[in-house]
Write a protein that holds these residues in place. Structure first.
Motif, mmCIF file in Angstrom:
data_model
loop_
_atom_site.group_PDB
_atom_site.id
_atom_site.type_symbol
_atom_site.label_atom_id
_atom_site.label_comp_id
_atom_site.label_asym_id
_atom_site.label_seq_id
_atom_site.Cartn_x
_atom_site.Cartn_y
_atom_site.Cartn_z
ATOM 1 N N ALA A 81 2.948 12.199 -9.654
ATOM 2 C CA ALA A 81 1.494 12.195 -9.522
ATOM 3 C C ALA A 81 1.101 11.360 -8.316
ATOM 4 O O ALA A 81 1.345 10.162 -8.287
ATOM 5 C CB ALA A 81 0.854 11.625 -10.782
ATOM 6 N N GLU A 82 0.521 12.021 -7.298
ATOM 7 C CA GLU A 82 0.130 11.297 -6.087
ATOM 8 C C GLU A 82 -1.269 10.732 -6.279
ATOM 9 O O GLU A 82 -2.265 11.416 -6.064
ATOM 10 C CB GLU A 82 0.175 12.215 -4.856
ATOM 11 C CG GLU A 82 1.574 12.635 -4.443
ATOM 12 C CD GLU A 82 1.974 13.960 -5.048
ATOM 13 O OE1 GLU A 82 1.140 14.586 -5.727
ATOM 14 O OE2 GLU A 82 3.120 14.375 -4.859
ATOM 15 N N LEU A 83 -1.355 9.490 -6.716
ATOM 16 C CA LEU A 83 -2.620 8.831 -6.914
ATOM 17 C C LEU A 83 -2.806 7.806 -5.811
ATOM 18 O O LEU A 83 -1.941 6.979 -5.570
ATOM 19 C CB LEU A 83 -2.652 8.143 -8.274
ATOM 20 C CG LEU A 83 -2.563 9.047 -9.508
ATOM 21 C CD1 LEU A 83 -2.445 8.195 -10.756
ATOM 22 C CD2 LEU A 83 -3.775 9.949 -9.607
ATOM 23 N N GLY A 84 -3.964 7.823 -5.173
ATOM 24 C CA GLY A 84 -4.236 6.863 -4.133
ATOM 25 C C GLY A 84 -4.819 7.542 -2.911
ATOM 26 O O GLY A 84 -5.343 8.647 -2.981
ATOM 27 N N THR A 85 -4.746 6.861 -1.775
ATOM 28 C CA THR A 85 -5.301 7.360 -0.519
ATOM 29 C C THR A 85 -4.184 7.463 0.497
ATOM 30 O O THR A 85 -3.609 6.439 0.893
ATOM 31 C CB THR A 85 -6.405 6.409 -0.016
ATOM 32 O OG1 THR A 85 -7.389 6.249 -1.054
ATOM 33 C CG2 THR A 85 -7.067 6.965 1.226
ATOM 34 N N PRO A 86 -3.822 8.678 0.932
ATOM 35 C CA PRO A 86 -2.634 8.874 1.776
ATOM 36 C C PRO A 86 -2.587 8.000 3.021
ATOM 37 O O PRO A 86 -1.514 7.548 3.417
ATOM 38 C CB PRO A 86 -2.729 10.361 2.146
ATOM 39 C CG PRO A 86 -3.448 10.981 1.002
ATOM 40 C CD PRO A 86 -4.458 9.957 0.566
ATOM 41 N N GLU A 87 -3.737 7.741 3.639
ATOM 42 C CA GLU A 87 -3.758 6.960 4.885
ATOM 43 C C GLU A 87 -3.288 5.526 4.696
ATOM 44 O O GLU A 87 -2.991 4.830 5.676
ATOM 45 C CB GLU A 87 -5.165 6.966 5.477
ATOM 46 C CG GLU A 87 -5.607 8.298 6.035
ATOM 47 C CD GLU A 87 -6.074 9.281 4.969
ATOM 48 O OE1 GLU A 87 -6.387 10.427 5.318
ATOM 49 O OE2 GLU A 87 -6.126 8.901 3.767
ATOM 50 N N PHE A 88 -3.208 5.062 3.454
ATOM 51 C CA PHE A 88 -2.809 3.674 3.193
ATOM 52 C C PHE A 88 -1.630 3.578 2.226
ATOM 53 O O PHE A 88 -1.326 2.504 1.721
ATOM 54 C CB PHE A 88 -4.017 2.892 2.647
ATOM 55 C CG PHE A 88 -5.169 2.868 3.611
ATOM 56 C CD1 PHE A 88 -5.258 1.891 4.589
ATOM 57 C CD2 PHE A 88 -6.141 3.857 3.572
ATOM 58 C CE1 PHE A 88 -6.300 1.892 5.501
ATOM 59 C CE2 PHE A 88 -7.191 3.869 4.489
ATOM 60 C CZ PHE A 88 -7.270 2.883 5.454
ATOM 61 N N MET A 89 -0.957 4.704 2.001
ATOM 62 C CA MET A 89 0.160 4.750 1.059
ATOM 63 C C MET A 89 1.499 4.438 1.722
ATOM 64 O O MET A 89 1.766 4.888 2.825
ATOM 65 C CB MET A 89 0.292 6.163 0.482
ATOM 66 C CG MET A 89 -0.627 6.523 -0.636
ATOM 67 S SD MET A 89 -0.153 8.187 -1.211
ATOM 68 C CE MET A 89 -1.440 8.497 -2.386
ATOM 69 N N PRO A 90 2.373 3.741 1.006
ATOM 70 C CA PRO A 90 3.758 3.618 1.447
ATOM 71 C C PRO A 90 4.515 4.885 1.066
ATOM 72 O O PRO A 90 4.040 5.678 0.247
ATOM 73 C CB PRO A 90 4.265 2.410 0.663
ATOM 74 C CG PRO A 90 3.482 2.455 -0.605
ATOM 75 C CD PRO A 90 2.107 2.965 -0.218
ATOM 76 N N PRO A 91 5.691 5.093 1.626
ATOM 77 C CA PRO A 91 6.425 6.339 1.357
ATOM 78 C C PRO A 91 6.768 6.565 -0.104
ATOM 79 O O PRO A 91 6.735 7.704 -0.583
ATOM 80 C CB PRO A 91 7.682 6.207 2.222
ATOM 81 C CG PRO A 91 7.752 4.786 2.646
ATOM 82 C CD PRO A 91 6.359 4.274 2.652
ATOM 83 N N GLU A 92 7.090 5.501 -0.846
ATOM 84 C CA GLU A 92 7.471 5.705 -2.247
ATOM 85 C C GLU A 92 6.286 6.218 -3.076
ATOM 86 O O GLU A 92 6.465 7.005 -4.003
ATOM 87 C CB GLU A 92 8.032 4.411 -2.861
ATOM 88 C CG GLU A 92 7.064 3.247 -2.983
ATOM 89 C CD GLU A 92 6.992 2.363 -1.753
ATOM 90 O OE1 GLU A 92 6.449 1.251 -1.866
ATOM 91 O OE2 GLU A 92 7.485 2.784 -0.679
ATOM 92 N N GLN A 93 5.081 5.785 -2.735
ATOM 93 C CA GLN A 93 3.901 6.266 -3.450
ATOM 94 C C GLN A 93 3.542 7.686 -3.019
ATOM 95 O O GLN A 93 3.194 8.528 -3.859
ATOM 96 C CB GLN A 93 2.720 5.325 -3.198
ATOM 97 C CG GLN A 93 1.475 5.649 -4.008
ATOM 98 C CD GLN A 93 0.362 4.628 -3.783
ATOM 99 O OE1 GLN A 93 0.471 3.748 -2.934
ATOM 100 N NE2 GLN A 93 -0.717 4.754 -4.542
#
Length: 367
Positions: free
Chosen positions: A233-245
């Protein structure tokens, strides 16, 4: 020290008491107080709710209908100050005359267990973290089966709004980052990973404090529901995500995930653009999962070498190479400043468990 605002001027915060923790400098940070956009729901890259909305009335048509409504015979909804895909925030007046913010889950989501769980996670996080830099949840309840949270009403602006006026100077960016890291350190002490740190979720109050907003998708300890986490589940904001997230590897998400996001926020504050150039959220997600971040020195050549090294380490593709914890990164940032600037910022508390930083109103469950 440079304050994260326009110019010093008298100012205040409605419904909250200033605390020493998370404060940027020693005076006001924002001249023109603004209320709104401070309780936006976190980004969800892929929403499972589309089919549920077919044939349903949209949330926006009912928001204004609530104005004037009295909740629990106590709070009168006076104005809409923010809204998003999951909830609407109202300015409300208590029967004793005080002004608060009330966040109400959209009616059509109240029957969706995952949406309700994420909405109520904010209350759990506020209770568990117990830090002046986390928006206080004063009470909670339900109105016609729809949950709501009564929260302190903030005055000021988000870091995202502040950045529309231009990039931050290094000392100002460091001040904001250290304030965020202090709050994040306390959350990590409680086993909570925010998972959506970004400029839109960092609030600069009118009296110079830093607040971290929106724990709606936080990874909480002992989450028995399973709704707040989930492999793939990709939860968050891609522009500020680390690769594991970005890769949806929930089991790899830990404190270093938030450290990467603070590094990405620092990068954005200093460079004026995200860590990856992308034309869409999906493209940003792919970049976050597969590409290393360029050195800050390549986009901000005049950035101090010590600051470049700190940001670059926070943004390491390999989590093992990042700062081991939020306090270590904060200490490194403070050490880059001249002694006079450090004194203005204030000492960063390095104790494992920080003391209560300001009085918090007792929470109570309604209904």
């Amino acid at each position: 020290m440079t304050k994260p605002g326009k110019a010093p001027a008298p100012c205040g915060v409605a419904g909250t008491s200033p605390g020493a923790s998370g404060k940027v400098g020693g005076s006001c940070a924002v001249v023109a107080p603004k209320v709104g956009s401070l309780y936006r729901w976190p980004t969800m890259v892929a929403s499972p709710l589309g089919p549920l909305l077919n044939g349903r009335q949209g949330p926006w048509s009912t928001n204004k209908n609530r104005l004037g409504q009295v909740l629990d015979d106590r709070w009168t909804l006076e104005a809409i100050v923010g809204q998003g895909g999951m909830s609407t925030v109202y300015q409300a007046r208590d029967r004793d005359g005080g002004v608060v913010a009330i966040k109400i889950l959209h009616t059509h989501l109240a029957e969706v267990p995952s949406s309700r769980a994420r909405f109520l996670a904010e209350e759990r996080a506020s209770h568990q973290v117990r830090h002046a830099g986390v928006v206080a949840v004063l009470a909670s309840g339900e109105s016609e089966g729809v949950p709501f949270l009564v929260m302190e009403l903030l005055e000021g602006e988000t870091l995202a709004e502040r950045l529309r006026a231009g990039r931050l100077e290094p000392t100002e960016a460091i001040a904001v980052a250290v304030g965020v890291l202090e709050i994040v350190a306390r959350a990590h002490d409680s086993g909570i990973i925010h998972r959506d740190l970004k400029p839109a979720n960092i609030f600069l109050t009118a009296d110079g404090q830093v607040k971290v907003l929106d724990f709606g998708i936080a990874k909480l300890p002992h989450d028995a529901t399973g709704y707040l986490t989930g492999e793939g589940a990709e939860l968050g904001t891609p522009e500020f995500m680390p690769p594991e997230q970005a890769g949806g590897s929930d089991h790899e998400i830990d404190a270093r995930t938030d450290i990467f996001a603070v590094g990405a926020t620092l990068f954005y504050s200093l460079a004026g653009h995200p860590i990856h150039h992308a034309r869409s959220s999906n493209e940003a997600l792919v970049a976050a999962a597969t590409r290393a971040v360029v050195s800050l020195s390549e986009v901000v050549p005049d950035a101090p070498d010590a600051l470049v090294a700190i940001v670059d380490r926070a943004l390491s593709f390999d989590a093992e190479q990042r700062w081991p914890n939020a306090r270590a990164m904060a200490r490194a940032l403070v050490a880059t400043l001249p002694a006079s600037e450090r004194a203005s910022l204030g000492a960063f508390d390095t104790s494992p468990t920080l003391p209560e930083t300001s009085p918090r109103s007792p929470r109570r469950r309604l209904g």
